[in-house]
Design an enzyme around this catalytic site. Structure first.
Site, PDB file in Angstrom:
ATOM      1  N   TRP A 101       0.778  -1.270  -0.029  1.00 19.25           N
ATOM      2  CA  TRP A 101      -0.045   0.076   0.035  1.00 19.25           C
ATOM      3  C   TRP A 101       0.830   1.349   0.032  1.00 19.25           C
ATOM      4  O   TRP A 101       0.476   2.434  -0.553  1.00 19.25           O
ATOM      5  CB  TRP A 101      -0.955   0.064   1.025  1.00 19.25           C
ATOM      6  CG  TRP A 101      -1.854  -0.760   0.911  1.00 19.25           C
ATOM      7  CD1 TRP A 101      -2.207  -2.188   1.606  1.00 19.25           C
ATOM      8  CD2 TRP A 101      -3.079  -0.846  -0.181  1.00 19.25           C
ATOM      9  NE1 TRP A 101      -3.343  -3.011   1.299  1.00 19.25           N
ATOM     10  CE2 TRP A 101      -4.060  -2.236  -0.108  1.00 19.25           C
ATOM     11  CE3 TRP A 101      -3.181  -0.262  -1.257  1.00 19.25           C
ATOM     12  CZ2 TRP A 101      -4.802  -2.551  -0.552  1.00 19.25           C
ATOM     13  CZ3 TRP A 101      -4.342  -0.512  -2.006  1.00 19.25           C
ATOM     14  CH2 TRP A 101      -5.090  -1.736  -1.806  1.00 19.25           C
ATOM     15  N   ASP A 171      -1.562   6.658   6.499  1.00 21.35           N
ATOM     16  CA  ASP A 171      -2.656   5.854   6.084  1.00 21.35           C
ATOM     17  C   ASP A 171      -2.781   4.578   7.064  1.00 21.35           C
ATOM     18  O   ASP A 171      -1.948   3.890   7.271  1.00 21.35           O
ATOM     19  CB  ASP A 171      -1.726   4.854   4.760  1.00 21.35           C
ATOM     20  CG  ASP A 171      -3.177   4.030   3.991  1.00 21.35           C
ATOM     21  OD1 ASP A 171      -3.913   3.884   4.817  1.00 21.35           O
ATOM     22  OD2 ASP A 171      -2.738   3.512   3.065  1.00 21.35           O
ATOM     23  N   LYS A 195     -12.292  -1.874   7.008  1.00 17.99           N
ATOM     24  CA  LYS A 195     -11.108  -2.668   7.680  1.00 17.99           C
ATOM     25  C   LYS A 195     -11.527  -2.678   9.131  1.00 17.99           C
ATOM     26  O   LYS A 195     -11.896  -3.747   9.611  1.00 17.99           O
ATOM     27  CB  LYS A 195      -9.774  -2.155   7.569  1.00 17.99           C
ATOM     28  CG  LYS A 195      -9.374  -1.788   5.993  1.00 17.99           C
ATOM     29  CD  LYS A 195      -8.690  -3.075   5.258  1.00 17.99           C
ATOM     30  CE  LYS A 195      -8.533  -2.849   3.779  1.00 17.99           C
ATOM     31  NZ  LYS A 195      -7.737  -2.020   3.539  1.00 17.99           N
TER      32      LYS A 195
END
Ligand SMILES: *Cc1c(COP(=O)(O)O)cnc(C)c1O
Length: 363
Positions: A101, A171, A195
């Site tokens: 990511w 993030d 998530k």
């Protein structure tokens, strides 16, 4: 048979929240309409979004000089929005390359003409340890991008890198609200909801006041300043996702808040890591100090045996344990809504599987 959902995302939500959604779906607050059918400008929804923001502020102790914004577009859109809004002085950011990511974030920043310096990378150890800064960072960077929890690789920063005066942009998609962080340690935090917060379709942005409003002529849907002015209602926000996330925030408060969640998450993760570390069959590749409490990859080293494990787990109601294709093997995601009983059921099944498939027995 109870089922436990170990999906990395969209992921398990608290059972009481699902029950409440079901109960009040036909008629929200006795309005005769479901939450999906009411105007985002109605008083009913205004209460929902205001409560969600206030509960989030309470849980994370977000100071008044930080804006809370409700976006769509997932974590991925923020890979573009963050550099467009915040990299306005030098068009130059730093990034800790801690895995998939982080590297996606670097790619997207470069697409909007932002220079990206990789300050440290975990490629040498296949991301089984977190990259750490080697010395001071260039103080002319607009910000440093950090992925606090690496969902695929199973690593998590608990100690933050020291970037001097350069703001950290985190993030936090996969460990948002899984433990307390000091919001003032960051210039910005963002997280896709699916998530550890709620349904997909909502992304939370928490950004310091003084960092926004410097970009000119941004597309409206990417403009933090505009979203701040319009209280995230420049256009129709994801009404259902905000409502459901709001219920999760109330659930988190009732559980004792983030310190209590952190303690439970540590306990859950420890039970799984303790088993894996003494196992002769299963292995977690991450160095102990950098392990995530949220996402735990593990494998036998034999893809056929992994597949057999996953099939057997599914039969036992232990769902979505297949690992990410980049890492292989298995991955158990232990987000806030995963009860300890789910981890115990997984460890029991791991032990049973190992007893019947021990390496010595194989040949
Ligand atoms: C899942 C994830 C993303 C991407 O999220 P989308 O909402 O699918 O765009 C970004 N960063 C991290 C750390 C993630 O886990």
């Amino acid at each position: 048979m109870p089922t436990y959902n170990f999906s990395a995302g969209p992921a398990v939500m608290p059972k009481p929240v699902i029950d409440q959604i079901q109960a009040e779906l036909p008629s929200f607050q006795d309005s005769g309409m479901s939450i999906m059918e009411i105007s985002h400008r109605s008083q009913l929804f205004e209460q929902v979004i205001n409560d969600a923001e206030q509960d989030l502020r309470d849980l994370m102790q977000i100071p008044n000089n930080y804006r809370v914004l409700f976006f769509q577009g997932g974590g991925t859109l923020q890979f573009t929005a963050a550099p467009l809004n915040l990299a306005t002085a030098h068009h130059h950011i730093g990034l800790l390359d801690s895995g998939h990511w982080a590297s996606r974030a670097a790619d997207e920043a470069r697409r909007v003409a932002t220079q990206v310096d990789i300050l440290a990378t975990g490629t040498d150890n296949h991301f089984t340890a977190l990259p750490q800064l080697q010395g001071p960072v260039d103080q002319n960077l607009d910000y440093v991008h950090l992925t606090t929890n690496n969902t695929i690789e199973g690593t998590m920063y608990t100690k933050l890198p020291d970037t001097g005066h350069v703001p950290l942009v985190a993030d936090m998609s996969s460990n948002f609200l899984g433990q307390p962080y000091n919001v003032t340690d960051f210039g910005m935090i963002f997280a896709g909801a699916q998530k550890n917060l709620g349904p997909a379709g909502l992304t939370i942005v928490i950004v310091r006041d003084d960092l926004i409003g410097h970009a000119k002529n941004l597309p409206s849907m990417l403009d933090y300043q505009l979203f701040a002015e319009k209280q995230s209602m420049f256009n129709t926000p994801p009404v259902f996702a905000i409502y459901a996330a709001g219920l999760v925030l109330k659930w988190l408060k009732a559980q004792g808040g983030l310190a209590a969640m952190a303690q439970r998450n540590q306990e859950k993760a420890a039970r799984l890591y303790d088993f894996l570390d003494q196992s002769q069959l299963f292995n977690n590749p991450v160095i102990p100090s950098d392990r995530s409490t949220m996402n735990v990859p593990f494998m036998t080293g034999d893809p056929a045996l992994d597949a057999q494990f996953i099939a057997g787990a599914t039969d036992q109601g232990l769902l979505n344990l297949k690992g990410h294709r980049l890492v292989g093997g298995m991955r158990a995601s232990l987000y806030n809504a995963m009860p300890l009983a789910g981890v115990d059921a997984l460890v029991d099944y791991l032990a049973t599987f190992e007893a019947t498939h021990a390496k010595g027995v194989l040949n």
